[in-house]
Design a protein around this motif. Structure first.
Motif, PDB file in Angstrom:
ATOM      1  N   THR A 128       0.945  -1.526  -0.084  1.00  0.00           N
ATOM      2  CA  THR A 128       0.175  -0.362   0.004  1.00  0.00           C
ATOM      3  C   THR A 128       0.568   1.404   0.073  1.00  0.00           C
ATOM      4  OG1 THR A 128       0.306   0.034   2.358  1.00  0.00           O
ATOM      5  CG2 THR A 128      -1.708  -0.868   0.981  1.00  0.00           C
ATOM      6  N   ALA A 129       0.440   2.050  -0.546  1.00  0.00           N
ATOM      7  CA  ALA A 129       1.445   3.833  -0.050  1.00  0.00           C
ATOM      8  C   ALA A 129      -0.043   4.502   0.261  1.00  0.00           C
ATOM      9  CB  ALA A 129       1.415   3.865  -1.214  1.00  0.00           C
ATOM     10  N   THR A 130       0.072   5.285   1.318  1.00  0.00           N
ATOM     11  CA  THR A 130      -0.313   6.591   1.182  1.00  0.00           C
ATOM     12  C   THR A 130       0.219   7.932   1.331  1.00  0.00           C
ATOM     13  OG1 THR A 130      -1.510   5.019   3.220  1.00  0.00           O
ATOM     14  CG2 THR A 130      -1.550   7.640   3.410  1.00  0.00           C
ATOM     15  N   TYR A 131      -0.154   9.535   0.634  1.00  0.00           N
ATOM     16  CA  TYR A 131       0.188   9.832   0.790  1.00  0.00           C
ATOM     17  C   TYR A 131      -0.205  10.542   1.933  1.00  0.00           C
ATOM     18  CZ  TYR A 131       1.230  15.128  -1.130  1.00  0.00           C
ATOM     19  OH  TYR A 131       1.703  15.544  -1.471  1.00  0.00           O
ATOM     20  N   VAL A 132       1.695  11.502   2.350  1.00  0.00           N
ATOM     21  CA  VAL A 132       0.884  12.751   3.086  1.00  0.00           C
ATOM     22  C   VAL A 132       2.358  13.357   2.725  1.00  0.00           C
ATOM     23  CG1 VAL A 132       2.134  12.880   5.694  1.00  0.00           C
ATOM     24  CG2 VAL A 132       0.904  10.448   5.184  1.00  0.00           C
ATOM     25  N   SER A 133       0.682  14.679   2.707  1.00  0.00           N
ATOM     26  CA  SER A 133       1.953  15.811   1.833  1.00  0.00           C
ATOM     27  C   SER A 133       3.308  16.045   2.689  1.00  0.00           C
ATOM     28  CB  SER A 133       1.035  17.437   2.853  1.00  0.00           C
ATOM     29  OG  SER A 133       2.003  18.560   2.554  1.00  0.00           O
ATOM     30  N   GLY A 134       4.662  16.674   2.222  1.00  0.00           N
ATOM     31  CA  GLY A 134       5.832  16.547   2.788  1.00  0.00           C
ATOM     32  C   GLY A 134       6.244  15.286   3.506  1.00  0.00           C
ATOM     33  N   GLN A 135       6.159  14.296   3.157  1.00  0.00           N
ATOM     34  CA  GLN A 135       6.821  13.150   3.334  1.00  0.00           C
ATOM     35  C   GLN A 135       7.197  11.790   1.941  1.00  0.00           C
ATOM     36  OE1 GLN A 135       7.794  12.315   6.147  1.00  0.00           O
ATOM     37  NE2 GLN A 135       7.334  12.954   7.720  1.00  0.00           N
ATOM     38  N   PHE A 136       8.478  11.221   2.361  1.00  0.00           N
ATOM     39  CA  PHE A 136       8.485  10.628   1.145  1.00  0.00           C
ATOM     40  C   PHE A 136       6.922   9.414   1.127  1.00  0.00           C
ATOM     41  CE2 PHE A 136      12.411  10.895   2.979  1.00  0.00           C
ATOM     42  CZ  PHE A 136      13.066  10.678   1.530  1.00  0.00           C
ATOM     43  N   PHE A 137       6.706   9.385  -0.856  1.00  0.00           N
ATOM     44  CA  PHE A 137       5.568   8.717  -0.813  1.00  0.00           C
ATOM     45  C   PHE A 137       6.020   7.372  -1.169  1.00  0.00           C
ATOM     46  CE2 PHE A 137       2.594   8.306  -4.790  1.00  0.00           C
ATOM     47  CZ  PHE A 137       2.103   7.457  -3.865  1.00  0.00           C
ATOM     48  N   LEU A 138       6.382   6.151  -0.616  1.00  0.00           N
ATOM     49  CA  LEU A 138       7.191   5.359  -1.336  1.00  0.00           C
ATOM     50  C   LEU A 138       6.702   3.952  -1.852  1.00  0.00           C
ATOM     51  CD1 LEU A 138      10.139   5.509   1.422  1.00  0.00           C
ATOM     52  CD2 LEU A 138       9.984   6.555  -1.298  1.00  0.00           C
ATOM     53  N   GLY A 139       5.340   4.008  -0.958  1.00  0.00           N
ATOM     54  CA  GLY A 139       4.659   2.524  -0.939  1.00  0.00           C
ATOM     55  C   GLY A 139       5.708   1.274  -0.408  1.00  0.00           C
ATOM     56  N   GLY A 140       6.724   1.835   0.165  1.00  0.00           N
ATOM     57  CA  GLY A 140       7.507   0.869   0.624  1.00  0.00           C
ATOM     58  C   GLY A 140       8.523   1.071   2.223  1.00  0.00           C
ATOM     59  N   ALA A 141       9.572   0.933   1.524  1.00  0.00           N
ATOM     60  CA  ALA A 141      10.728   1.726   2.969  1.00  0.00           C
ATOM     61  C   ALA A 141      11.988   2.177   1.862  1.00  0.00           C
ATOM     62  CB  ALA A 141      11.191   1.357   4.263  1.00  0.00           C
ATOM     63  N   PHE A 142      12.795   2.216   2.256  1.00  0.00           N
ATOM     64  CA  PHE A 142      14.128   2.525   1.731  1.00  0.00           C
ATOM     65  C   PHE A 142      15.043   1.178   2.089  1.00  0.00           C
ATOM     66  CE2 PHE A 142      13.769   6.725   0.161  1.00  0.00           C
ATOM     67  CZ  PHE A 142      13.837   6.670  -0.485  1.00  0.00           C
ATOM     68  N   PRO A 143      15.825   0.149   0.776  1.00  0.00           N
ATOM     69  CA  PRO A 143      15.540  -0.930   1.271  1.00  0.00           C
ATOM     70  C   PRO A 143      17.453  -0.676   2.055  1.00  0.00           C
ATOM     71  CG  PRO A 143      16.768  -0.139  -0.951  1.00  0.00           C
ATOM     72  CD  PRO A 143      15.825   0.828  -0.261  1.00  0.00           C
ATOM     73  N   LYS A 144      17.574  -1.713   3.563  1.00  0.00           N
ATOM     74  CA  LYS A 144      18.359  -2.085   3.483  1.00  0.00           C
ATOM     75  C   LYS A 144      19.456  -2.785   3.292  1.00  0.00           C
ATOM     76  CE  LYS A 144      14.980  -3.652   7.512  1.00  0.00           C
ATOM     77  NZ  LYS A 144      14.643  -4.885   8.383  1.00  0.00           N
ATOM     78  N   LEU A 145      20.272  -2.014   3.867  1.00  0.00           N
ATOM     79  CA  LEU A 145      21.648  -2.604   3.068  1.00  0.00           C
ATOM     80  C   LEU A 145      21.987  -3.790   3.241  1.00  0.00           C
ATOM     81  CD1 LEU A 145      24.700  -1.581   1.331  1.00  0.00           C
ATOM     82  CD2 LEU A 145      25.743  -1.373   3.675  1.00  0.00           C
ATOM     83  N   VAL A 146      22.646  -4.915   2.448  1.00  0.00           N
ATOM     84  CA  VAL A 146      23.218  -5.960   2.758  1.00  0.00           C
ATOM     85  C   VAL A 146      24.277  -6.312   1.755  1.00  0.00           C
ATOM     86  CG1 VAL A 146      22.289  -8.661   2.134  1.00  0.00           C
ATOM     87  CG2 VAL A 146      20.572  -6.775   2.567  1.00  0.00           C
ATOM     88  N   GLY A 147      24.827  -7.316   3.226  1.00  0.00           N
ATOM     89  CA  GLY A 147      26.419  -7.321   2.695  1.00  0.00           C
ATOM     90  C   GLY A 147      27.462  -5.651   2.124  1.00  0.00           C
ATOM     91  N   PRO A 148      28.313  -5.895   1.683  1.00  0.00           N
ATOM     92  CA  PRO A 148      29.146  -4.894   2.247  1.00  0.00           C
ATOM     93  C   PRO A 148      28.703  -3.682   1.063  1.00  0.00           C
ATOM     94  CG  PRO A 148      30.455  -6.852   0.325  1.00  0.00           C
ATOM     95  CD  PRO A 148      29.042  -7.377   0.980  1.00  0.00           C
ATOM     96  N   SER A 149      29.979  -2.940   1.475  1.00  0.00           N
ATOM     97  CA  SER A 149      29.468  -1.241   0.516  1.00  0.00           C
ATOM     98  C   SER A 149      30.755  -1.017  -0.394  1.00  0.00           C
ATOM     99  CB  SER A 149      29.086  -0.465   1.406  1.00  0.00           C
ATOM    100  OG  SER A 149      29.035   1.120   1.060  1.00  0.00           O
ATOM    101  N   THR A 150      30.668  -0.747  -1.371  1.00  0.00           N
ATOM    102  CA  THR A 150      32.150  -0.761  -2.126  1.00  0.00           C
ATOM    103  C   THR A 150      31.682  -0.183  -3.227  1.00  0.00           C
ATOM    104  OG1 THR A 150      32.058  -2.794  -2.809  1.00  0.00           O
ATOM    105  CG2 THR A 150      33.295  -2.969  -1.341  1.00  0.00           C
TER     106      THR A 150
END
Lengths: 548, 389
Positions: free
Chosen positions: A406-428
């Motif tokens: 689901t995705a809900t529009y809230v004025s002034g907030q991210f409109f993502l329909g989810g969350a930003f992903p979590k980093l998995v493994g190394p960051s290179t």
């Protein structure tokens, strides 16, 4: 001072010369200066040096033979409320830069001394970033985090005019560096993850009056509208974050529109979602822009993999034939080469790890690569005609993506329909040199940290770039060997530039705090760099380097 | 059964919303709704009082009453029988009034009235199919009882007051274009409508013209002659005056009630949230919570934004629990999320209570709007933030 010491008789002649010299120095870039910006090694007047978007210089003082002796000429600390992404604009001995919170600085190009400093306290919607100013006719132009476009007096920093340029300031802000073109300032709106629709605007550079808007999501009745299910187009995103390239001869503007919204939920916006994740060639000769062609890189994206790299127009050799090409790079880890005349795909190259790209985020969660800040980021790459090679820094990360469906529009907030992903493994990260002729890697460096600093290449055979661990590095363009490096001890998220002052060539780069996107737990623990270890800095600095 | 269910619904609809005075057309809408109900009642009463042969006239009366109630947009509308109402129907008018953002003091009464209109329509529908006169009459009697509740009475200002009660005791009674004044004081000029906390306290009229201008639905509890004017106090005036006295007392004593005393979290939680904030939030939102790379999360800058964007406690909760920390959303434990939310509420000078901030969402949070807290006593008066200990 000079005139006083000279006999009156010849003052007239000398002053005539002096006046003409003075006027040459005190005037501002003209339309011709911008068109020929790539031939002017003294100044840097467009975000990526020229309208082609290619950070490339010929006949430079710094060469692969002497770059090893490059030394810090000056370093000036500026407002450190967030990471620096500024691309310095240099004109006649003055360097204009911005901080993340829209402070503007005029610095002396030879000493780094602050000539003037204009402070700003914008309302921040989500994160703070600014990519620099535009310069024109005695004014410095800045687009701000609170949706304003402001003209400052280039000599004093005093406000000349200040307009609200965003249509909806609750979900729209500006990070892009305005681009002067003819009488216009071109500016894209950053609203692609907050429920807006992207647009590119042209403003009258003299007055700030809006000339046109071009929306990245086609409205009812426009071609491409059917690529959005139902009403989903209304909050479709496709923001314009990065720079543009322009071919002045044909009045063609090349622009990349960002990811569709909600970012991670595709089920409520079935279809290709035009012109999200597309490069669009616009004819800007008329009263309003018209679409010449578009090329969608990732249709119906559900991972926020927008083409962040600003377009680079170049003439390269492919399969033995010289062709007019335009390059793009996206956060999905792709480097793209298109035909500049038609938008037809020539080829693409994966420059970061790619995995699980066809699975839409769901409740359970899936790993996909690159991560949301992965792939080719907003500073892009550089083409070197001498070697027919393209240099592209990139980020190598994977993420765990979820969407509740689901995705809900809230004025002034991210409109993502989810969350930003979590980093998995190394960051290179990678620094890649791609042979344009074959689409194969010429060389490739796998680096311990993400590379988002963008590339600057010199015809003398050097490529400069900066990593988020603070290493500012000069590579040998042919081999990828490190010719020189400097630890800034701050993250580099800004592109390198070059200028000349007092008869010397300078290379300049901004560095600062990590900010939201590239904070790294390794920073606190003394992360490894070419020079030793990295400790997190709370300073933000503009550093210029020159030969001894 | 359906009638009971609907009435229960109406009672549950008693929600406490943001203060909103009646839009100008709501007053007219309420009067029109009332006129339609009365037209329906007249139809039913007329056929009950008279005498007719055969089903026809009875059926016709029930259909005409139905038309006046539901309006021509409803499936139950049967145009062939004619419409004693205005076409929009009681239901149409009430829906227009309710179909707006936010709620008012009169909303529960109007929601209750709507539930009773639906119940009356249900009974009329049942009457259409009856074979025996006895059954028909029983249905219509039930419908009349429903409609009596729709009309309500001016002496009642809650859900039982119906449309009349709302008109007689709340801002709904103020006609469009007439200025309303604070009901805590007498008006400077007449005519005037005195309002306190959405309650209609009085109608002040010039004595000369009062006889012809007293509003129909007014619930006059007390009449005071004040010079050349008549002050007609409503039933709601007693409770409203108590509000006036309390406000005056608060102003006199300069009470320092810390924020709105809504206990959403405990002080212990907020304390535990300090460590969570330092570890996971501080880098982007700053030691003073005014934002560095990220936005401000406390004080005037945050609360003004919250007000502009109409953020609720639920929005805040969702943002924190689902989207933060930005670089690794969902990575904290439910306790850490609850604690850091408590820390943010405390930093914004919302008062602590005895009930902990829940680890799971609460539907009530969607009705709690965030915004600047005038009564707060910030430890940092410039930023208007409160230090959490």
């Amino acid at each position: 001072m000079l005139r006083k010491a000279i006999p009156l008789v010849i003052v007239a002649i000398v002053s005539l010369v002096a006046v003409s010299r003075l006027s040459a120095q005190s005037t501002w870039p003209t339309a011709d200066s911008y068109v020929n910006a790539d031939k002017d090694n003294a100044n840097w007047i467009l975000p990526a040096r020229s309208y082609t978007g290619n950070r490339y210089l010929t006949s430079t003082e710094i060469t692969s033979a002497n770059v090893g002796t490059l030394k810090k000429a000056w370093a000036t600390n500026i407002d450190a409320r967030g990471p620096l992404e500024t691309s310095p604009i240099v004109w006649n001995g003055t360097v204009y830069v911005t901080s993340s919170h829209n402070d503007v600085y005029a610095l002396d190009a030879q000493t780094g001394a602050v000539k003037w400093h204009r402070t700003y306290k914008p309302h921040v919607i989500a994160f703070s970033a600014n990519r620099g100013v535009a310069l024109g006719d005695g004014k410095v132009y800045e687009a701000t985090l609170d949706g304003h476009l402001i003209a400052l007096d280039a000599g004093t920093g005093k406000t000349v005019w200040n307009i609200v340029a965003a249509h909806d300031t609750t979900n729209t802000f500006f990070t892009m560096q305005p681009v002067p073109y003819k009488n216009m300032l071109l500016l894209g709106a950053s609203n692609g993850d907050w429920g807006g629709i992207g647009y590119l605007s042209a403003f009258d550079a003299a007055t700030g009056k809006r000339i046109w808007d071009w929306k990245t999501v086609p409205g009812i009745g426009e071609p491409g509208h059917n690529s959005w299910a139902g009403d989903s187009w209304k909050r479709g995103g496709a923001a314009i974050w990065s720079g543009v390239a322009i071919d002045p001869a044909s009045n063609t503007l090349y622009v990349d529109a960002g990811n569709p919204q909600p970012d991670f939920l595709g089920t409520i916006r079935k279809g290709a979602n035009l012109y999200s994740n597309s490069m669009v060639a616009l004819d800007i000769s008329g009263a309003t822009p018209t679409v010449k062609w578009y090329h969608q890189f990732i249709p119906h994206d559900t991972h926020d993999w927008d083409p962040a790299m600003p377009p680079v127009l170049f003439s390269g050799t492919v399969g033995g034939a010289q062709r007019n090409l335009v390059a793009a790079g996206d956060k999905g880890g792709n480097f793209w080469v298109l035909d500049a005349g038609t938008g037809a795909l020539v080829y693409h190259v994966a420059v970061s790890t790619q995995k699980g790209q066809n699975t839409e985020p769901n409740r359970k969660g899936d790993v996909a690569c690159p991560n949301t800040n992965g792939g080719v980021e907003f500073n892009g790459g550089s083409y070197m005609p001498d070697t027919n090679a393209f240099f592209v820094p990139s980020v190598d990360q994977c993420g765990l993506w979820t969407s509740p469906g689901t995705a809900t529009y809230v004025s002034g907030q991210f409109f993502l329909g989810g969350a930003f992903p979590k980093l998995v493994g190394p960051s290179t990260g990678y620094m890649s040199a791609i042979d344009i002729g074959s689409g194969k890697f010429l060389w490739r460096k796998h680096l311990a940290f993400p590379q988002i600093g963008g590339a600057l290449s010199l015809s003398s055979g050097i490529v400069f770039t900066g990593g988020v661990n603070g290493d500012f590095t000069a590579y040998d363009a042919k081999t990828g060997n490190v010719l020189w490096h400097h630890p800034t001890n701050q993250t580099i998220q800004a592109p390198p530039g070059s200028y000349s002052a007092g008869g010397k060539q300078y290379v300049i780069v901004a560095s600062g705090p990590a900010g939201i996107n590239f904070a790294d737990p390794r920073f606190g623990q003394g992360a490894p760099t070419l020079e030793g270890t990295y400790t997190h800095s709370t300073k933000a600095t503009i550093t210029a380097f020159t030969l001894p | 059964m359906r009638t009971i269910a609907l009435r229960l619904l109406a009672v549950f609809a008693l929600v406490c919303g943001a203060p909103a005075s009646a839009a100008p057309d709501d007053h007219a809408g309420a009067l029109a709704a009332l006129a339609d109900v009365r037209a329906a009642v007249t139809e039913i009463v007329r056929i009950e009082d008279g005498y007719a042969v055969g089903h026809g006239p009875y059926l016709r009366a029930a259909h005409r009453a139905m038309n006046a109630l539901v309006g021509r947009r409803d499936d139950g509308y049967a145009a062939s029988f004619g419409d004693p109402g205005d076409g929009a129907g009681t239901l149409g008018h009430l829906d227009t009034m309710l179909d707006k953002e936010g709620s008012s003091l009169w909303t529960p009464a109007i929601e209750g009235a709507k539930a009773n209109v639906l119940a009356a329509a249900d009974n009329l529908q049942s009457a259409f199919g009856e074979k025996e006169m006895e059954d028909y009459q029983a249905d219509l009697t039930r419908a009349l009882a429903n409609l009596a509740l729709v009309v309500g009475r001016p002496s009642q200002d809650g859900v039982l007051g119906g449309i009349s009660g709302a008109l007689g005791n709340t801002t709904l009674g103020v006609p469009a274009g007439i200025p309303s004044v604070s009901g805590c004081a007498l008006p400077a000029r007449t005519p005037a409508y005195g309002i306190v906390a959405q309650r209609l306290v009085y109608v002040a009229l010039p004595r000369r013209s009062a006889a012809t201008t007293i509003p129909d639905e007014l619930s006059v509890a007390r009449v005071v002659v004040q010079g050349d004017d008549l002050i007609l106090y409503t039933r709601a005036s007693d409770s409203a005056m108590a509000v006036c006295r309390r406000t005056a007392h608060l102003q006199r004593t300069r009470a320092v009630a810390p924020a709105k005393a809504v206990p959403w979290y405990t002080a212990a939680q907020a304390h535990d949230g300090i460590a969570v904030y330092r570890k996971s939030c501080l880098q982007c939102h700053g030691a003073d919570l005014q934002g560095t790379a990220g936005p401000a999360v406390a004080g005037t800058e945050f609360l003004t934004t919250a007000k502009t964007n109409k953020w609720t406690l639920s929005d805040l909760r969702t943002t924190v629990f689902q989207n933060m920390p930005f670089s690794n959303p969902g990575s904290l434990t439910p306790k850490q999320y609850a604690d850091v939310t408590a820390f943010l509420l405390a930093s914004n000078c919302y008062a602590a209570g005895t009930k902990p901030f829940p680890q799971s969402d609460s539907p009530a949070f969607a009705a709690i709007k965030l915004g600047p807290i005038p009564a707060a006593n910030p430890s940092n008066p410039k930023l208007r933030t409160c230090t959490v200990k």
